[in-house]
Design an enzyme around this catalytic site. Structure first.
Site, PDB file in Angstrom:
ATOM      1  N   SER A  86       0.824  -1.197   0.000  1.00  0.00           N
ATOM      2  CA  SER A  86       0.000   0.000   0.000  1.00  0.00           C
ATOM      3  C   SER A  86       0.863   1.254   0.000  1.00  0.00           C
ATOM      4  O   SER A  86       2.092   1.185   0.072  1.00  0.00           O
ATOM      5  CB  SER A  86      -0.909   0.017   1.225  1.00  0.00           C
ATOM      6  OG  SER A  86      -0.152   0.321   2.388  1.00  0.00           O
ATOM      7  N   LYS A  87       0.203   2.376  -0.075  1.00  0.00           N
ATOM      8  CA  LYS A  87       0.879   3.678  -0.160  1.00  0.00           C
ATOM      9  C   LYS A  87       2.003   3.865   0.851  1.00  0.00           C
ATOM     10  O   LYS A  87       3.062   4.399   0.544  1.00  0.00           O
ATOM     11  CB  LYS A  87      -0.158   4.789   0.050  1.00  0.00           C
ATOM     12  CG  LYS A  87      -0.858   5.174  -1.231  1.00  0.00           C
ATOM     13  CD  LYS A  87       0.023   6.081  -2.063  1.00  0.00           C
ATOM     14  CE  LYS A  87      -0.668   6.464  -3.359  1.00  0.00           C
ATOM     15  NZ  LYS A  87       0.265   7.032  -4.320  1.00  0.00           N
TER      16      LYS A  87
END
Length: 521
Positions: free
Chosen positions: A293-294
């Site tokens: 994820s980010k």
RNA sequence: GUCCCCAUCGUCUAGAGGCCUAGGACACCAGCCUUUCACGUUGGUAACACGGGUUCGAAUCCCGUUGGGGACGCCA
């Protein structure tokens, strides 16, 4: 001769995908007793060509609800490599049936990302949303054949059903309430969804080219909706119809779809369609093992581009994540096409390792074409607002062979080229400024005079510097470092003779004099 | 909760019952090279999750445990 596709990889599974024979082509499963090679009037016949002789067709099917991330890129890569390896076609299907979340920008981003990676499809992309009539048609055909039924449950009822099941510790599945009920008994005004009449006994078996044979009891699967009450298809159904119509032979996709595959197989089977080969590749996790994820850093393909990674390095890195061929690490596209095989794809998830990507990128950078790198660097310098004229651009170009030896990303490369792109004395990095002691400044003053008479060719400059150091009885480093600071503003740079040479006499003298200070003595 | 998948150095991996004293790469540490930084090069630290089987012999096969991941929508 065509290489055998999908040979059984693991021991104990010989003949899983026999080159001859059709056990797999017509897998026995619980929802039918159709034998191999029988024509059921459903599209395939006994003399259908052997699948292995067919042209391989793969597809990458992202949904345009966001940017293309690195995991998707790897799926695309594997699809492309597999198709190329077998001389087949690699297609793209945009799964945009979720109107609310799909955007045109995302579609464009995906296209751009793929192009950058060199993974543009062989045919124009198929947009799933434009095929809804066809999806509905198939759903109705299933209904007409008795393989599906109308379900009049309301969303509220379904939620209640799920909650009750959860509370009682049962898996949340549809109870099949309308499976055998007369549609005529439905409350008026309710629009029905169409559900697949899935087999209730026996098991569904998927023979996966990566995961091996995977099976699940049909009792675990419920009757899924294939057409919503508003007439739109569900994902599971649309995928099957599209893959069939696009004549996809190998469905290569993320591991997260493995359990979906059972249900998709039920649709293939109900339609009497031949199933494609499936290959579910493991997901990529972040460095901490959790879903990427980010917060793990770059995940979007375009972010990698921004950060200065080369597409070929990204592809090489992605390829090595979950695929291997002995000890080979450096696997450029051509070599990858030559070697790639699904049997060499691992079965466990892997973690994103930015350090290794960076290292690989450095390798590709070093062997990349100078003109290309110069172009990239100039663009980045322009974006940074580092001014340069033609002269600056020329210097960057001439210095590129030395610059690229010591950078791992284009960003780094741009940073190291900045001093050459500008005019006038460079900004001094703090540590470099500290190195400009009175002694160093005096040295520079002395050196300036000496250098002023030097012939301005790289080789000559080097010998002049060596001579100077020898005459003065000091080490070359004691000359080179102050010079380096004056010329580049940094403690690190390409060889000092190259820097002098590229800057040119006038510019170099300007910079030296700017910080030189003759000693009092 | 139910189902499915997975499990070798920190990370990516090689490994198809004896070639394994478990190999390579990244990262890390030390040395060399050197005009700085890189590159390169030499060496080093570091792994078969655990427990049972099967076998003359298991990292490799089987079972269980543990741990991780995924799927269970009128999302894709």
């Amino acid at each position: 001769m065509r290489p055998a596709i999908g040979q059984a990889k693991r021991k104990g599974e010989p003949g899983l995908f026999p080159a001859i024979g059709n056990a797999f082509l017509h897998p026995s499963h619980a929802c039918g007793s159709r034998g191999a090679g029988l024509d059921l009037g459903t599209g395939f016949t006994a003399d259908a060509p052997d699948r292995l002789e067919m042209t391989v067709r793969t597809r990458f099917a992202p949904s345009p609800t966001g940017f293309l991330h690195i995991g998707g890129a790897r799926t695309a890569l594997f699809n492309a490599l597999f198709a190329r390896h077998h001389g087949g076609a690699y297609l793209l299907r945009i799964e945009d049936t979720d109107r609310a979340r799909s955007t045109q920008e995302a579609v464009q981003q995906i296209l751009d990302s793929l192009e950058w990676l060199g993974l543009s499809p062989d045919e124009p992309p198929v947009f799933q949303s434009r095929r809804e009539a066809r999806h509905a048609e198939v759903a109705r055909e299933l209904l007409a054949r008795g393989h599906a039924y109308l379900a009049f449950d309301t969303p509220e009822e379904l939620v209640a059903m799920r909650e009750r099941a959860m509370r009682e510790g049962r898996p949340p599945r549809y109870d099949g309430g309308w499976r055998d009920r007369d549609p005529a008994s439905a409350p008026p005004g309710l629009k029905p969804a169409i559900r697949l009449k899935a087999p209730r006994e026996g098991e569904t078996v998927v023979k996966d080219l990566v995961q091996g044979e995977v099976r699940v009891g049909n009792a675990e699967l419920d009757d899924m909706i294939i057409l919503r009450s508003d007439g739109t298809p569900t994902y599971l159904h649309a995928v099957v119809v599209d893959d069939h119509d696009m004549a996809i032979t190998h469905v290569i996709r993320g591991d997260d779809h493995l359990t979906n595959t059972f249900r998709q197989c039920q649709i293939y089977d109900a339609m009497g369609w031949r199933r494609p080969y499936f290959a579910h590749i493991p997901l990529i996790h972040g460095p901490d093992g959790a879903k990427l994820s980010k917060r793990h850093g770059a995940v979007s393909v375009l972010e990698f581009r921004e950060q200065g990674f080369l597409p070929e390095a990204v592809c090489n890195y992605l390829l090595r994540l979950g695929w291997g061929h002995g000890d080979e690490e450096f696997v450029p596209r051509e070599r990858a096409i030559e070697l790639f095989d699904l049997k060499d794809v691992g079965r466990s998830a892997s973690r994103m390792d930015y350090a290794k990507l960076t290292h690989l990128n450095g390798q590709y950078l070093r062997q990349a074409d100078d003109a290309r790198l110069t172009q990239e660097v100039l663009e980045r310098l322009t974006r940074r607002g580092v001014l340069f004229g033609t002269r600056g651009a020329e210097r960057v170009e001439r210095l590129m062979p030395d610059l690229k030896e010591r950078a791992k990303t284009l960003e780094e490369l741009a940073g190291s080229a900045a001093f050459a792109a500008t005019e006038g004395p460079p900004m001094l990095e703090p540590k470099a400024a500290a190195a400009l002691t009175p002694e160093a400044r005096a040295r520079l003053a002395d050196l300036a005079q000496f250098l002023n008479n030097a012939p301005w060719e790289r080789a000559d400059l080097e010998s002049w510097l060596r001579d100077y150091a020898e005459v003065k009885g000091i080490k070359l480093g004691q000359v080179a470092q102050p010079l380096r600071v004056a010329l580049t503003g940094s403690l690190q740079s390409p060889p000092i003779d190259a820097v002098l040479w590229v800057l040119g006499r006038t510019e170099a003298m300007d910079r030296i004099l700017a910080v030189a200070e003759p000693s009092e003595a």
